[in-house]
Structures are given as structure tokens and as C-alpha cells.
Design an enzyme around this catalytic site. Sequence first.
Site, PDB file in Angstrom:
ATOM      1  N   ASP A  32     -59.364  -8.329-103.103  1.00 14.32           N
ATOM      2  CA  ASP A  32     -58.208  -8.341-104.003  1.00 14.32           C
ATOM      3  C   ASP A  32     -58.582  -7.491-105.213  1.00 14.32           C
ATOM      4  O   ASP A  32     -59.736  -7.523-105.652  1.00 14.32           O
ATOM      5  CB  ASP A  32     -57.893  -9.794-104.418  1.00 14.32           C
ATOM      6  CG  ASP A  32     -56.463  -9.974-104.898  1.00 14.32           C
ATOM      7  OD1 ASP A  32     -55.726 -10.758-104.277  1.00 14.32           O
ATOM      8  OD2 ASP A  32     -56.083  -9.323-105.898  1.00 14.32           O
ATOM      9  N   SER A  37     -52.948 -10.933-109.620  1.00 10.75           N
ATOM     10  CA  SER A  37     -53.506 -12.237-109.247  1.00 10.75           C
ATOM     11  C   SER A  37     -54.703 -12.528-110.148  1.00 10.75           C
ATOM     12  O   SER A  37     -55.051 -11.702-110.991  1.00 10.75           O
ATOM     13  CB  SER A  37     -53.957 -12.216-107.783  1.00 10.75           C
ATOM     14  OG  SER A  37     -54.947 -11.231-107.610  1.00 10.75           O
ATOM     15  N   ASP A  59     -60.273  -2.248-105.089  1.00 11.36           N
ATOM     16  CA  ASP A  59     -58.979  -1.586-105.003  1.00 11.36           C
ATOM     17  C   ASP A  59     -58.979  -0.801-103.695  1.00 11.36           C
ATOM     18  O   ASP A  59     -59.816   0.075-103.494  1.00 11.36           O
ATOM     19  CB  ASP A  59     -58.824  -0.654-106.212  1.00 11.36           C
ATOM     20  CG  ASP A  59     -57.478   0.047-106.229  1.00 11.36           C
ATOM     21  OD1 ASP A  59     -56.796   0.082-105.183  1.00 11.36           O
ATOM     22  OD2 ASP A  59     -57.111   0.564-107.299  1.00 11.36           O
ATOM     23  N   SER A 126     -41.129  -7.418 -93.821  1.00 13.12           N
ATOM     24  CA  SER A 126     -40.072  -8.115 -94.549  1.00 13.12           C
ATOM     25  C   SER A 126     -38.746  -7.994 -93.815  1.00 13.12           C
ATOM     26  O   SER A 126     -38.477  -6.992 -93.153  1.00 13.12           O
ATOM     27  CB  SER A 126     -39.959  -7.480 -95.941  1.00 13.12           C
ATOM     28  OG  SER A 126     -38.785  -7.892 -96.579  1.00 13.12           O
ATOM     29  N   TYR A 151     -39.853   0.515-101.848  1.00 15.21           N
ATOM     30  CA  TYR A 151     -40.578  -0.677-101.389  1.00 15.21           C
ATOM     31  C   TYR A 151     -40.189  -1.004 -99.945  1.00 15.21           C
ATOM     32  O   TYR A 151     -41.046  -1.178 -99.072  1.00 15.21           O
ATOM     33  CB  TYR A 151     -40.275  -1.886-102.300  1.00 15.21           C
ATOM     34  CG  TYR A 151     -40.577  -3.200-101.637  1.00 15.21           C
ATOM     35  CD1 TYR A 151     -41.888  -3.647-101.491  1.00 15.21           C
ATOM     36  CD2 TYR A 151     -39.551  -3.979-101.080  1.00 15.21           C
ATOM     37  CE1 TYR A 151     -42.160  -4.830-100.821  1.00 15.21           C
ATOM     38  CE2 TYR A 151     -39.818  -5.159-100.420  1.00 15.21           C
ATOM     39  CZ  TYR A 151     -41.118  -5.580-100.290  1.00 15.21           C
ATOM     40  OH  TYR A 151     -41.378  -6.744 -99.622  1.00 15.21           O
ATOM     41  N   LYS A 155     -42.352  -0.846 -95.986  1.00 17.47           N
ATOM     42  CA  LYS A 155     -42.472  -1.845 -94.910  1.00 17.47           C
ATOM     43  C   LYS A 155     -42.084  -1.209 -93.574  1.00 17.47           C
ATOM     44  O   LYS A 155     -42.735  -1.427 -92.551  1.00 17.47           O
ATOM     45  CB  LYS A 155     -41.608  -3.068 -95.217  1.00 17.47           C
ATOM     46  CG  LYS A 155     -42.080  -3.854 -96.443  1.00 17.47           C
ATOM     47  CD  LYS A 155     -43.505  -4.366 -96.276  1.00 17.47           C
ATOM     48  CE  LYS A 155     -44.066  -5.020 -97.509  1.00 17.47           C
ATOM     49  NZ  LYS A 155     -45.506  -5.289 -97.433  1.00 17.47           N
ATOM     50  N   ASN A 181     -37.303 -15.273 -97.127  1.00 17.63           N
ATOM     51  CA  ASN A 181     -37.610 -15.440 -98.561  1.00 17.63           C
ATOM     52  C   ASN A 181     -38.654 -16.537 -98.783  1.00 17.63           C
ATOM     53  O   ASN A 181     -38.306 -17.730 -98.769  1.00 17.63           O
ATOM     54  CB  ASN A 181     -36.328 -15.761 -99.331  1.00 17.63           C
ATOM     55  CG  ASN A 181     -35.409 -14.564 -99.436  1.00 17.63           C
ATOM     56  OD1 ASN A 181     -35.043 -13.967 -98.430  1.00 17.63           O
ATOM     57  ND2 ASN A 181     -35.053 -14.188-100.642  1.00 17.63           N
ATOM     58  N   ARG A 233     -29.467 -16.653 -98.294  1.00 15.57           N
ATOM     59  CA  ARG A 233     -30.796 -16.219 -97.846  1.00 15.57           C
ATOM     60  C   ARG A 233     -31.446 -17.347 -97.054  1.00 15.57           C
ATOM     61  O   ARG A 233     -31.037 -18.507 -97.155  1.00 15.57           O
ATOM     62  CB  ARG A 233     -31.717 -15.904 -99.051  1.00 15.57           C
ATOM     63  CG  ARG A 233     -31.257 -14.774 -99.932  1.00 15.57           C
ATOM     64  CD  ARG A 233     -31.458 -13.407 -99.289  1.00 15.57           C
ATOM     65  NE  ARG A 233     -31.104 -12.339-100.192  1.00 15.57           N
ATOM     66  CZ  ARG A 233     -29.865 -11.881-100.390  1.00 15.57           C
ATOM     67  NH1 ARG A 233     -28.850 -12.428 -99.733  1.00 15.57           N
ATOM     68  NH2 ARG A 233     -29.637 -10.892-101.233  1.00 15.57           N
TER      69      ARG A 233
HETATM   70  C1  UD1 Z   1     -35.925  -9.553-102.949  1.00  4.53           C
HETATM   71  C2  UD1 Z   1     -35.895  -8.093-102.684  1.00  4.53           C
HETATM   72  C3  UD1 Z   1     -36.405  -7.842-101.291  1.00  4.53           C
HETATM   73  C4  UD1 Z   1     -37.837  -8.346-101.181  1.00  4.53           C
HETATM   74  C5  UD1 Z   1     -37.889  -9.798-101.593  1.00  4.53           C
HETATM   75  C6  UD1 Z   1     -39.335 -10.206-101.727  1.00  4.53           C
HETATM   76  C7  UD1 Z   1     -34.093  -7.175-104.063  1.00  4.53           C
HETATM   77  C8  UD1 Z   1     -32.710  -6.641-104.082  1.00  4.53           C
HETATM   78  N1  UD1 Z   1     -34.545  -7.596-102.873  1.00  4.53           N
HETATM   79  O1  UD1 Z   1     -35.145 -10.224-101.952  1.00  4.53           O
HETATM   80  O2  UD1 Z   1     -36.373  -6.470-100.987  1.00  4.53           O
HETATM   81  O3  UD1 Z   1     -38.287  -8.219 -99.864  1.00  4.53           O
HETATM   82  O4  UD1 Z   1     -37.267 -10.006-102.860  1.00  4.53           O
HETATM   83  O5  UD1 Z   1     -39.445 -11.518-102.173  1.00  4.53           O
HETATM   84  O6  UD1 Z   1     -34.740  -7.232-105.085  1.00  4.53           O
HETATM   85  N2  UD1 Z   1     -30.679 -14.257-107.652  1.00  4.53           N
HETATM   86  C9  UD1 Z   1     -29.908 -14.685-108.728  1.00  4.53           C
HETATM   87  N3  UD1 Z   1     -30.479 -14.682-109.970  1.00  4.53           N
HETATM   88  C10 UD1 Z   1     -31.762 -14.276-110.190  1.00  4.53           C
HETATM   89  C11 UD1 Z   1     -32.546 -13.857-109.090  1.00  4.53           C
HETATM   90  C12 UD1 Z   1     -31.961 -13.851-107.828  1.00  4.53           C
HETATM   91  O7  UD1 Z   1     -28.746 -15.042-108.570  1.00  4.53           O
HETATM   92  O8  UD1 Z   1     -32.210 -14.283-111.347  1.00  4.53           O
HETATM   93  C13 UD1 Z   1     -30.089 -14.277-106.311  1.00  4.53           C
HETATM   94  C14 UD1 Z   1     -30.021 -12.905-105.659  1.00  4.53           C
HETATM   95  O9  UD1 Z   1     -28.816 -12.272-105.954  1.00  4.53           O
HETATM   96  C15 UD1 Z   1     -30.143 -13.274-104.173  1.00  4.53           C
HETATM   97  C16 UD1 Z   1     -30.987 -14.552-104.172  1.00  4.53           C
HETATM   98  O10 UD1 Z   1     -30.920 -15.062-105.487  1.00  4.53           O
HETATM   99  O11 UD1 Z   1     -28.892 -13.582-103.663  1.00  4.53           O
HETATM  100  C17 UD1 Z   1     -32.445 -14.293-103.813  1.00  4.53           C
HETATM  101  O12 UD1 Z   1     -32.927 -13.266-104.642  1.00  4.53           O
HETATM  102  P1  UD1 Z   1     -34.469 -12.833-104.637  1.00  4.53           P
HETATM  103  O13 UD1 Z   1     -35.318 -14.020-104.817  1.00  4.53           O
HETATM  104  O14 UD1 Z   1     -34.631 -11.705-105.616  1.00  4.53           O
HETATM  105  O15 UD1 Z   1     -34.714 -12.328-103.146  1.00  4.53           O
HETATM  106  P2  UD1 Z   1     -33.967 -11.165-102.327  1.00  4.53           P
HETATM  107  O16 UD1 Z   1     -32.998 -10.436-103.160  1.00  4.53           O
HETATM  108  O17 UD1 Z   1     -33.454 -11.772-101.076  1.00  4.53           O
END
Ligand code: UD1
Length: 339
Positions: A32, A37, A59, A126, A151, A155, A181, A233
Amino acid sequence: MDKILVTGGLGFIGSHTVVELQNEGYEVVIIDDLSNSSEKVLDGITTITGKTPLFEKLDLKDKGGVEAFFAKHNDIKGVIHFAASKAVGESVQEPLLYYENNIGTLVYILKELKKLPSAAFIFSSSCTVYGQADELPITENAPVKQAESPYGNTKQIGEEIIKDTCRVVPNLKAIALRYFNPVGAHETAEIGELPIGVPQNLVPFITQTAIGLREELSVFGDDYPTPDGTCIRDYIHVVDLAKAHVVALGRLLQGKNKSNFETFNLGTGTGSSVLEVVKSFEKVSDEKLNYKIVGRREGDIISAYADTNKANDELGWKTTLTLDDAMRSAWKWEQKVRG
Ligand code: UD1
């Protein structure tokens, strides 16, 4: 027992996987660079498992360092490769950083694995590779869509690089695990997610808001075509996810794989909306969460959840923990870290 290298083993998913590997008796070596981290994570792993893994601060962009590491540890049987950068927004601003961190380092490791008599390789991929899938739940056969960010592209390209390499290197077997997620923390609250700065992901933002570090959660959009209007999600508990890595590794080490490059979705199979996650948190924590509905976040897809049949049937793995379990453990961890 087999010696396994875990790159990024002090990170969120990496540390939970090291715990499960050690619980199964594997000998673990962690690399790491501590960029996202802390060495203190080793203490948490030791407390949970009673064993301290070997650790080298390195690294992976240091090609000579990687060569020297493998020269020293030429008895490694498998690699679980977590080390990568993962901030979607940052990747748009700094694409070359992402291609160097996530792709350059992958190539260095594969070059070393090519030299070994046999090697098992597990890659952190992912569900982002599917984009907004045309059909739900998402199977592994769903087409890979044009990546929305560098990003996401790392992947997709990473999977291609591994597949191309496995085609010509018979002693290399690999599995790409496509995570939905990952959320939650270890039930002991000895290890968990440690976001640097303002969290971009939903669950750490929720727990940081509840503990008073953030004023309120912004829910990004309630006008999506979903039952409550918020995005959906597939939130998978990090401990379930970690266990899937150990199973996938065992499949390769025991030669149970059907081809030398395989992909598996890792999710629960159930979609939850943003508001359902908030409700789950409020229920298990007995806290009222301060949140407001704001506009949509650019680049968000509407809905994604996994078809888990392939992982269930072929890996013989399935999730056992619920969203409530994940939110409970994430809250316990947040309270321990900042309470
Ligand atoms: C995000 C990334 C994805 C990555 C993953 C890794 C984006 C657009 N996508 O996924 O590419 O693989 O993280 O963990 O960044 N939400 C809110 N408020 C917030 C944060 C999130 O409403 O402050 C909502 C988002 O709109 C989404 C859900 O919560 O609908 C999950 O969001 P998030 O945890 O960021 O994950 P992803 O967007 O699915």
C-alpha cells in the site's frame, strides 16, 4: 498455506478482504502506498484476526520497486489487486493521473505474474462498466457501455488488458469482480471506510452528517422514473464483498474456473433508493438525518442492481448481510472514529 499479495490492502475493501483471507488461513502480504489509507489499519486487522499481515509501503508506479518485491516474494500464489484511484470527478480533471495509477501499475504487476510458474489474479472492477444498462437486473452478459469518466474507462481497459494477457499466458488465471455499491464496515468497528475530505459517496456522507461533520445531506434528484423518484443502487455489505474475493481466489487456486478470464457481478440483487438508504440509517441509528432534495448530479444513472445468479451458482457465494446491517455497522464505525 498459500501466500497472497493484496495491493491496496489497507484501504476500505482491501482491509476487509485481508481479514477474511487471514480468517481462512492464508498468509497475506500487503502493498500500500498509504495515499488514501493509514498504517493504523494494520492494528485493526490484528485486533480482529490475532495476526499481523506483512506490510510493505510501496508505490506501484515504482517499477523497480515492484520488480524487487516480486524477486523477494517469488512464492506468491495469488494477487488481489485493489490499489487504484477511485474519485470519478478527479479522474475527469486528471485523466493521465488515473491512467498512470490504474493502468500503468496493472501492467507492471501482470509482467511480474508472467514470470511465476502459476498465478491467480483478482481484479477490482465495477458495475460502472455497464453504464445505464438496458435491462435490470444486470447480468454479466450486459454490454459494456462507453465509459462516463476516465475512472470508469480504467476499469474497462483494465479488464481488457487482463483478458488479452490471460489469452497468451497460460499460467495466469484471472477473475474480474464487478462491484455494485460497497458500504458498511466490520461489525467490530475496528476497520471501515476512511474518506479523505468531503465524501462523494452516499453512505459516508450520511454518517458524517449524523455525527455533525456535515450540515446536511443533499439528495441528488427526486424526479427520476423510480417509485420514490430517487436513484436506485445495489448496496452490498463490504464484509459480504470481502468474502467473495476469498471464494473467487479459491476457485482459481483449485482450478475450478471455466476459463482463464472470468467476470462476476458482486451485489445483493436488490435495488434500494437513496431515500430507502436514509430510512434504513434513521431506523438502525435512532437518529433523525438532516437532508434536503436538490437537483440531479451530473453523470448519475437512474437505476442499477445486479443479477447475482452467476456468482451464486458458480462461485457458491451469496450475500448474508442486509442494508440495515450495513448501515448499523457504518454508524458504529463513524461513532468510533469521530464520536
Ligand atoms: C459512484 C461512482 C461510480 C463508482 C462508485 C464507487 C459517480 C457518478 N459514480 O457510484 O462510478 O464506481 O461511486 O463507489 O460518482 N447521492 C446523493 N447524495 C450524495 C451522494 C450520493 O443523493 O451526497 C446519491 C447518488 O445520486 C446515487 C446514490 O446516492 O444515486 C449513490 O451514490 P454514490 O455513493 O456516489 O455511488 P454511485 O454514484 O452509484
